[in-house]
Design a protein around this motif. Sequence first.
Motif, short mmCIF file in Angstrom:
data_model
loop_
_atom_site.label_atom_id
_atom_site.label_comp_id
_atom_site.label_asym_id
_atom_site.label_seq_id
_atom_site.Cartn_x
_atom_site.Cartn_y
_atom_site.Cartn_z
N ARG A 190 -59.19 -78.30 -38.69
CA ARG A 190 -58.16 -77.85 -39.63
C ARG A 190 -58.69 -76.82 -40.63
O ARG A 190 -58.00 -75.88 -40.98
CB ARG A 190 -57.63 -79.04 -40.45
N LEU A 239 -65.03 -73.19 -30.20
CA LEU A 239 -63.71 -73.79 -30.06
C LEU A 239 -63.64 -74.69 -28.83
O LEU A 239 -63.04 -75.77 -28.87
CB LEU A 239 -62.64 -72.69 -29.97
N SER A 240 -64.29 -74.27 -27.75
CA SER A 240 -64.26 -75.05 -26.51
C SER A 240 -64.98 -76.39 -26.68
O SER A 240 -64.62 -77.38 -26.05
CB SER A 240 -64.91 -74.26 -25.37
N ALA A 243 -62.57 -78.97 -28.42
CA ALA A 243 -61.29 -78.70 -27.78
C ALA A 243 -60.18 -79.66 -28.19
O ALA A 243 -59.07 -79.23 -28.51
CB ALA A 243 -61.46 -78.72 -26.27
N VAL A 246 -59.06 -79.16 -31.91
CA VAL A 246 -58.47 -77.83 -32.10
C VAL A 246 -57.11 -77.73 -31.40
O VAL A 246 -56.14 -77.24 -31.98
CB VAL A 246 -59.43 -76.73 -31.58
N ALA A 247 -57.04 -78.23 -30.16
CA ALA A 247 -55.78 -78.13 -29.42
C ALA A 247 -54.66 -78.87 -30.13
O ALA A 247 -53.51 -78.40 -30.18
CB ALA A 247 -55.96 -78.68 -28.00
N VAL A 249 -54.24 -79.51 -33.49
CA VAL A 249 -53.76 -78.79 -34.68
C VAL A 249 -53.09 -77.48 -34.29
O VAL A 249 -52.06 -77.09 -34.83
CB VAL A 249 -54.91 -78.54 -35.67
N LEU A 250 -53.69 -76.79 -33.30
CA LEU A 250 -53.14 -75.51 -32.87
C LEU A 250 -51.74 -75.68 -32.28
O LEU A 250 -50.86 -74.84 -32.51
CB LEU A 250 -54.09 -74.89 -31.84
N SER A 251 -51.53 -76.76 -31.56
CA SER A 251 -50.20 -77.02 -31.01
C SER A 251 -49.18 -77.20 -32.13
O SER A 251 -48.04 -76.73 -32.02
CB SER A 251 -50.21 -78.29 -30.14
N GLU A 252 -49.59 -77.88 -33.21
CA GLU A 252 -48.69 -78.03 -34.37
C GLU A 252 -48.30 -76.66 -34.95
O GLU A 252 -47.13 -76.39 -35.21
CB GLU A 252 -49.39 -78.82 -35.49
N VAL A 253 -49.32 -75.80 -35.15
CA VAL A 253 -49.06 -74.47 -35.72
C VAL A 253 -48.17 -73.65 -34.79
O VAL A 253 -47.19 -73.03 -35.23
CB VAL A 253 -50.37 -73.71 -35.99
N ALA A 254 -48.49 -73.67 -33.49
CA ALA A 254 -47.70 -72.89 -32.53
C ALA A 254 -46.26 -73.37 -32.52
O ALA A 254 -45.32 -72.57 -32.48
CB ALA A 254 -48.32 -73.00 -31.13
#
Lengths: 291, 291
Positions: A190, A239-240, A243, A246-247, A249-254
Amino acid sequence: MTESDIGRSDAESAALDSVAVIGTGMMGTSVALSLRARGLQVYLRDQDPAAAAVAAARGAGTTEDPPGPVDVAVIAVPPGEIALVLAECQAAGLARVFTDVGSVKAAPVAAAEAYGCDLSNYVGGHPMAGSERSGPMAASPTLFLDRTWVLTPLSETTPAAIETVVELVELTGAEPVMMTPADHDRAVARASHVPHLVAAALAATLDDADDAVLRLCDSDILDITRVAAGDAKMWSDVLSLNATDVAKVLSEVAADLAEAAAAVAGDWTQLTTLLRRGNSGRALLTGALFY
Amino acid sequence: MTESDIGRSDAESAALDSVAVIGTGMMGTSVALSLRARGLQVYLRDQDPAAAAVAAARGAGTTEDPPGPVDVAVIAVPPGEIALVLAECQAAGLARVFTDVGSVKAAPVAAAEAYGCDLSNYVGGHPMAGSERSGPMAASPTLFLDRTWVLTPLSETTPAAIETVVELVELTGAEPVMMTPADHDRAVARASHVPHLVAAALAATLDDADDAVLRLCDSDILDITRVAAGDAKMWSDVLSLNATDVAKVLSEVAADLAEAAAAVAGDWTQLTTLLRRGNSGRALLTGALFY
């Protein structure tokens, strides 16, 4: 922090004399420079001898081999290589205690276990400081001043190893903070990893920008996209290795942005709600950091 | 820019003497302060008399009514209200020429046409300067120094009206740049509106952040989320008035991030590609602004 606050005033702590820095990029060379400024003997190694020579020429230490085991070895290589380097350094008896400066913490521990590393004298670390520039010429001896430096000791880590690495961190001017590797990785997703990807995606919308767009870019978008200049290969590796967190939180933002894209043409209430949540998050952030 | 570069050295231009500023928020009061510093007479109006009084107390001008039509009226109200205020000011004969400082340009023109406004003496404007703070106390007389100030004259706008508003812009220290309203709105979606929403969505991921997350937040995320402190209602209005262009770019970013969320757990190549596109966009941005 004043001189008198720093490690050596504690009679219990064994004063550090010698440190090896493995990997003389921006981060490793900054650690080396900050420890040289405190009078420690620093031994530099890099798989690219030219990089180690540049760091040495900047006053970060010597490229000669240490005469015997050093007090601490700081492994400043990409996170995907930490475990292998730790295994090699332990096999060679390079140091009594080992640490690293990688921005993910759980994956290197799992890999180190797989390599059969001794985890009793290893304390993972992550200084919350950096630069979008890389290499020894981008290093600074004051990079860590007043910054948080996370340490992630395990249940098998000895108190003496933790004490040694805490002393090293304090010598750089940073503040050590203890966390589990899992808590660190969840939090850094985050605080740093997702923000980096979001800034990159935003900068990517400008990769075909025409003059009209560029003329309207101001200091706001410059600030927002600054980190997007960071090394793409290194960040992709980081990032990998984090994973799952990150995936998530990133899904929330997307999803928030996809909803906002739909809302902007229709439901303004939903748009205002996202902007207000942004206000709240920002207020929490500035409140935590400044007050 | 030096004194001698500025408008009045041009014998052709009618020197400005008097300006009315309608709306004494951060932006309107900054325009007023910068013009007062150049010796112009400034008349201040706000639907909230207290806001106008604060601006006057800061030296931005007088809250008295002008004795007759002023040279220019600067309409510094939210974009959704520009057309109505323009219609009222034109009906009252407040000024010879009208401009505004709204961050969307096509929608106010369409609304002004619907209100039957005279578009021959109206030149839309958008100074590329701002603050995440609002109100007259956040204003600064140097806000516009060396900034781009977009002007969007229409085919029916008279050359004299354009010349007058160009002179006003140059008196604030900004550089006038001509664009069509449509080109402005398309460009500002990429340069400012979408970056604002993305920063808000990122800050929104922190609205329930715990101490571990907040301790790991550093100057990078502070820079990225700074604009997310901006007034949610005002930004919601701005974004809604530029819905088509914002939705298009925002959909691209949301899709990139959704792909990245999938890629981070699997296809690292795709992740690296997004990060490299981010490098390119950032390089274009800094290249355009600094070299």
